[in-house]
Design a protein around this motif. Structure first.
Motif, mmCIF file in Angstrom:
data_model
loop_
_atom_site.group_PDB
_atom_site.id
_atom_site.type_symbol
_atom_site.label_atom_id
_atom_site.label_comp_id
_atom_site.label_asym_id
_atom_site.label_seq_id
_atom_site.Cartn_x
_atom_site.Cartn_y
_atom_site.Cartn_z
ATOM 1 N N PHE A 68 0.874 -1.167 0.000
ATOM 2 C CA PHE A 68 0.000 0.000 0.000
ATOM 3 C C PHE A 68 0.915 1.221 0.000
ATOM 4 O O PHE A 68 1.759 1.371 0.884
ATOM 5 C CB PHE A 68 -0.873 -0.027 1.253
ATOM 6 N N SER A 69 0.762 2.076 -0.996
ATOM 7 C CA SER A 69 1.753 3.126 -1.212
ATOM 8 C C SER A 69 1.094 4.423 -1.667
ATOM 9 O O SER A 69 -0.003 4.407 -2.240
ATOM 10 C CB SER A 69 2.754 2.643 -2.272
ATOM 11 N N TRP A 70 1.784 5.539 -1.404
ATOM 12 C CA TRP A 70 1.289 6.804 -1.945
ATOM 13 C C TRP A 70 2.416 7.829 -2.089
ATOM 14 O O TRP A 70 3.455 7.735 -1.449
ATOM 15 C CB TRP A 70 0.176 7.371 -1.072
ATOM 16 N N PHE A 71 2.175 8.807 -2.981
ATOM 17 C CA PHE A 71 2.969 10.023 -3.100
ATOM 18 C C PHE A 71 2.094 11.170 -2.609
ATOM 19 O O PHE A 71 0.887 11.193 -2.861
ATOM 20 C CB PHE A 71 3.360 10.329 -4.548
ATOM 21 N N GLU A 72 2.704 12.149 -1.951
ATOM 22 C CA GLU A 72 1.974 13.346 -1.529
ATOM 23 C C GLU A 72 2.481 14.566 -2.294
ATOM 24 O O GLU A 72 3.684 14.730 -2.481
ATOM 25 C CB GLU A 72 2.138 13.587 -0.028
ATOM 26 N N TYR A 73 1.533 15.402 -2.711
ATOM 27 C CA TYR A 73 1.837 16.645 -3.421
ATOM 28 C C TYR A 73 1.031 17.788 -2.798
ATOM 29 O O TYR A 73 -0.049 17.553 -2.234
ATOM 30 C CB TYR A 73 1.430 16.539 -4.890
ATOM 31 N N PRO A 74 1.491 19.020 -2.934
ATOM 32 C CA PRO A 74 0.713 20.142 -2.405
ATOM 33 C C PRO A 74 -0.580 20.391 -3.172
ATOM 34 O O PRO A 74 -1.539 20.933 -2.619
ATOM 35 C CB PRO A 74 1.669 21.327 -2.531
ATOM 36 N N ASP A 75 -0.622 19.979 -4.453
ATOM 37 C CA ASP A 75 -1.816 20.197 -5.269
ATOM 38 C C ASP A 75 -1.731 19.331 -6.527
ATOM 39 O O ASP A 75 -0.697 18.714 -6.814
ATOM 40 C CB ASP A 75 -1.967 21.675 -5.644
ATOM 41 N N LYS A 76 -2.828 19.304 -7.289
ATOM 42 C CA LYS A 76 -2.882 18.470 -8.490
ATOM 43 C C LYS A 76 -1.939 18.974 -9.576
ATOM 44 O O LYS A 76 -1.352 18.174 -10.323
ATOM 45 C CB LYS A 76 -4.307 18.405 -9.040
ATOM 46 N N ALA A 77 -1.769 20.285 -9.663
ATOM 47 C CA ALA A 77 -0.880 20.833 -10.690
ATOM 48 C C ALA A 77 0.547 20.329 -10.500
ATOM 49 O O ALA A 77 1.228 19.971 -11.474
ATOM 50 C CB ALA A 77 -0.913 22.364 -10.659
ATOM 51 N N THR A 78 0.998 20.256 -9.253
ATOM 52 C CA THR A 78 2.342 19.736 -8.974
ATOM 53 C C THR A 78 2.425 18.258 -9.332
ATOM 54 O O THR A 78 3.427 17.806 -9.894
ATOM 55 C CB THR A 78 2.704 19.945 -7.493
ATOM 56 N N ARG A 79 1.387 17.549 -9.022
ATOM 57 C CA ARG A 79 1.350 16.111 -9.371
ATOM 58 C C ARG A 79 1.375 15.919 -10.876
ATOM 59 O O ARG A 79 2.102 15.067 -11.403
ATOM 60 C CB ARG A 79 0.119 15.471 -8.754
ATOM 61 N N ASP A 80 0.580 16.694 -11.613
ATOM 62 C CA ASP A 80 0.529 16.558 -13.073
ATOM 63 C C ASP A 80 1.890 16.868 -13.693
ATOM 64 O O ASP A 80 2.342 16.175 -14.621
ATOM 65 C CB ASP A 80 -0.536 17.480 -13.658
ATOM 66 N N ALA A 81 2.550 17.900 -13.182
ATOM 67 C CA ALA A 81 3.878 18.262 -13.692
ATOM 68 C C ALA A 81 4.873 17.144 -13.401
ATOM 69 O O ALA A 81 5.733 16.818 -14.239
ATOM 70 C CB ALA A 81 4.340 19.572 -13.067
ATOM 71 N N ALA A 82 4.776 16.531 -12.220
ATOM 72 C CA ALA A 82 5.669 15.431 -11.863
ATOM 73 C C ALA A 82 5.460 14.239 -12.789
ATOM 74 O O ALA A 82 6.427 13.611 -13.243
ATOM 75 C CB ALA A 82 5.436 15.024 -10.412
#
Length: 246
Positions: A68-82
């Protein structure tokens, strides 16, 4: 609120150390792309369900465990860029060619937090995947917020509930199939971080025995298709950074 990329991964039990090393080697690259926290937890107390469960979600074989795993981002835009960087970086292609698990059966997706209680990390984690009918999102959020406070009173360090926002359909497995989602249903990716398994076990015992917490009326989700399990962390970059900063 925080944006999460959630994963469920089938890993041969014999490959536990190889998986942990692979994740640790990849963590600095993911941080470079913008991942704020990278968390991986190993199958510890994952029950078999009649309709759904973590093992069914990824078609786990008898010799496999579930991560069970996850990444955390401050917002969706940061996630999309990643994600854009991950798709184009040659290092990712090399890692994909040497994964110690079957990537075709891994499931993943993007989730936006609707409840966040607490900030402390833990040494044991309960993970949940929940189908929520269309139109019941607000009712679910209210119930989840109420329960989060109860979990915290019973010793939980952190409680997160995140609603599907960008969850793709997969060729073999995906979050929708995992909960046998019906038309219009959303999926919640949720977790509780506990100080340790003993605290978690005692808390659940008290909560289950508390008659005042018994549900009244219709629940804003399908309990028969929800599944959960307990996991022991094998990688947590937030704790690694805390140790480095100490």
């Amino acid at each position: 609120m925080t944006y999460f990329e959630g994963f469920i991964v089938p890993v041969p039990e014999a490959n536990k150390d190889a998986y942990r090393k692979s994740a640790a080697d990849a963590a600095p690259i993911f941080k470079e792309f913008g991942v704020g926290r990278h968390f991986e937890a190993w199958d510890s107390d994952v029950p078999e369900g009649k309709v759904t469960d973590f093992r069914k979600a990824v078609d786990a074989k008898p010799d496999e465990k579930v991560v069970f795993s996850w990444f955390e981002y401050p917002d969706k835009a940061t996630r999309d860029a990643a994600n854009e960087k991950m798709m184009s970086d040659p290092r990712m292609k090399e890692m994909s060619a040497n994964m110690p698990f079957d990537g075709k059966r891994m499931i993943m997706g993007g989730f936006e937090a609707i409840v966040e209680e607490g900030t402390d990390r833990g040494d044991y984690t309960d993970g949940f995947v929940v189908p929520v009918p269309e139109g019941k999102e607000d009712d679910y959020q209210k119930l989840a917020a109420k329960m989060a406070k109860i979990f915290r009173r019973h010793g939980a360090n952190r409680v997160v509930e995140a609603l599907s926002n960008d969850v793709p359909k997969g060729e073999v497995t995906d979050f929708y199939r995992a909960v046998k989602a019906e038309d219009g249903e959303k999926v919640v990716f949720s977790f509780i971080e506990w100080p340790d398994k003993a605290t978690r076990d005692e808390a659940w015992k008290k909560i289950m025995e508390d008659e005042s917490l018994k549900p009244e009326g219709d629940m804003p989700f399908s309990g028969q298709r929800m599944f959960w399990g307990g996991f022991e962390p094998i990688l947590d970059t937030a704790k690694a950074r805390e140790t480095a900063d100490a």
